[in-house]
Design an enzyme around this catalytic site. Structure first.
Site: not given
Ligand code: ACO
Length: 426
Positions: A304, A361
């Site tokens: 998140h 979720d």
């Molecule tokens: N699985 C694997 N790796 C992950 C995940 C995940 N679910 N989430 C984040 N990471 C990793 C990224 O690859 C990144 O790695 P890096 O630093 O080596 O490049 C690091 O963690 C940070 O991720 P970002 O995408 O930069 O973080 P951000 O804050 O932008 O992303 C997000 C948040 C979009 C929710 C992300 O965690 C994600 O894609 N999760 C899966 C989708 C999801 O469950 N979305 C629902 C969120 S809740 C809502 O909106 C209602």
């Protein structure tokens, strides 16, 4: 004296005020930055940018706290109803018994949708995603109902209309997609029970309302009701800032929520769990894929932008999954896979280092499955729940004398000035 921040740029020192929220969060007020220094800020994804002040929802991502109008969501999920929480978010306080009754009467009065809207539904191609349909229909409401924004009372009616009709529209789209007869709302049923009845009642198989499911739906929608300046809420505020009508702003919010990195994740989680089940419940394979830099796969329902601790909503929903399945005597193998996957991820260095925890979720889909909601409608369920938050945030922005047209700037990195070349000379 109030705190300030000093910025030194090209030999000059500029001072900017620091503003402090009720819970002690601090921000540098840079509203004069460009005017005074010629600079703008650059913050891709707005991870460091506060777009507004707001008195609606407080969250602390490090501590895993979420409160609506000061009240912890844990208390609301346990004691409140969705309609009461709607009132709280939009009006800033809990309703009295009389006010709650009045709201219920209004919700009943405005629950029907214009009969002509059914023709719209019938003309969407089969297989259209329900989120695309809901977004279009929310926008279409403006053509069926007048825009009454000038007087407080009239705004309230528009708000009630949206909140009440959205649930009828969602159930209607499901019925029409299945080729079933549309079920109308009933005056004797409350919001959540009415929705379930409109979804699942058929002339040959009357729907038996189950209090466990009604209560679970209440809690599910309460937990989704607001989440401060997330992607879809920021969309509603931004689109609304152009003074577009409320229906159009909400339609934009629904479209924003659809994405799998946002609300669409609840559908993606179940699809992921089914895929794991198909591969012999090998959840370690999913963990490996999620960690692989060359694989775009992410563990859906994990991570998140704001929470760097366990999402409090996920904690409640996980508990609720157990309760609902146990009471209804349902066994869902996906719940077991989800729990094992969670445990494996929470003890894995990759997820620990990046503070990746289950979000709202991760467990919500299991509850929706237990209700009989089809997977492609999960995000619609989220949208119904988030509607009061969007409306409250939209209303707050409209009432804010400082709220302006939202128009970010950019740093241009394209071609320098080049002259036009005539077609024959290219
Ligand atoms: N699985 C694997 N790796 C992950 C995940 C995940 N679910 N989430 C984040 N990471 C990793 C990224 O690859 C990144 O790695 P890096 O630093 O080596 O490049 C690091 O963690 C940070 O991720 P970002 O995408 O930069 O973080 P951000 O804050 O932008 O992303 C997000 C948040 C979009 C929710 C992300 O965690 C994600 O894609 N999760 C899966 C989708 C999801 O469950 N979305 C629902 C969120 S809740 C809502 O909106 C209602």
């Amino acid at each position: 004296m109030s705190a300030t921040v000093k910025l030194e740029f090209e030999g000059k020192i500029y001072e900017f005020p620091v503003i402090t929220g009720t819970e002690g969060e601090k921000a540098i007020d840079i509203s004069r930055l460009r005017q005074d220094t010629g600079l703008i800020t650059l913050d891709p994804g707005y991870a460091n940018t506060g777009s507004c002040t707001s008195a609606i929802t407080f969250m602390d991502g490090e501590k895993g706290i979420l409160r609506y109008r000061g009240i912890p969501v844990e208390q609301l999920a346990e004691h409140s109803s969705f309609i009461e929480t709607v009132y709280l978010l939009i009006n800033g306080r809990l309703p009295t018994r009389r006010e709650l009754k009045e709201v219920s009467v209004l919700f009943n009065d405005h629950s029907l949708v214009h009969e002509d809207m059914q023709i719209f539904y019938q003309n969407f191609p089969r297989g259209s995603h329900p989120m695309g349909i809901l977004s279009s229909m929310a926008n279409a409401l403006r053509s069926f109902y007048p825009e009454l924004q000038a007087i407080e009372e009239e705004i309230n009616i528009t708000v009630v209309r949206l909140l009440s009709k959205v649930r009828t529209m969602a159930a209607m789209s499901y019925k029409i997609s299945r080729g079933h007869k549309v079920v109308y709302p009933r005056p004797d049923l409350k919001y959540c029970a009415n929705f379930l009845n409109m979804m699942f009642d058929t002339p040959v198989n009357p729907y038996q309302i189950d209090e466990t499911l009604v209560r679970a739906l209440d809690a599910f929608w309460i937990l989704h009701a607001d989440h401060e300046q997330n992607c879809s809420t920021s969309t509603v505020r931004l689109v609304g800032s152009g003074r577009v009508n409320l229906y159009a702003a909400i339609s934009a919010g629904i479209a924003a929520l659809w994405g799998p990195l946002h609300g669409g994740a609840n559908q993606a989680v179940i699809e992921m769990l089914i895929d794991i089940q198909k591969h012999g419940s090998d959840y370690q394979r999913a963990i490996k894929k999620a960690k692989d830099k060359n694989d775009p796969f992410r563990l859906m329902g994990f991570g998140h932008r704001v929470y760097k601790a366990y999402d409090p909503r996920a904690r409640i929903l996980k508990k609720m999954c157990d309760q609902v399945l146990e009471t209804l005597k349902i066994t869902d193998p996906l719940l077991e896979i989800a729990k094992e996957l969670e445990e494996a991820a929470l003890t894995d260095d990759y997820f620990i280092e990046k503070n990746l925890y289950p979000n709202v979720d991760f467990y919500s889909g299991i509850i929706l499955r237990a209700m009989g909601i089809p997977t492609n409608m999960f995000t619609v369920m989220f949208a119904i729940g988030r509607l009061p938050g969007w409306i409250a945030q939209w209303k707050e922005s409209m009432d804010d004398p400082e709220w302006k047209l939202c128009r970010p700037r950019q740093i241009y990195t394209g071609q320098e000035k080049t002259d036009y070349i005539a077609l024959d000379e290219r």
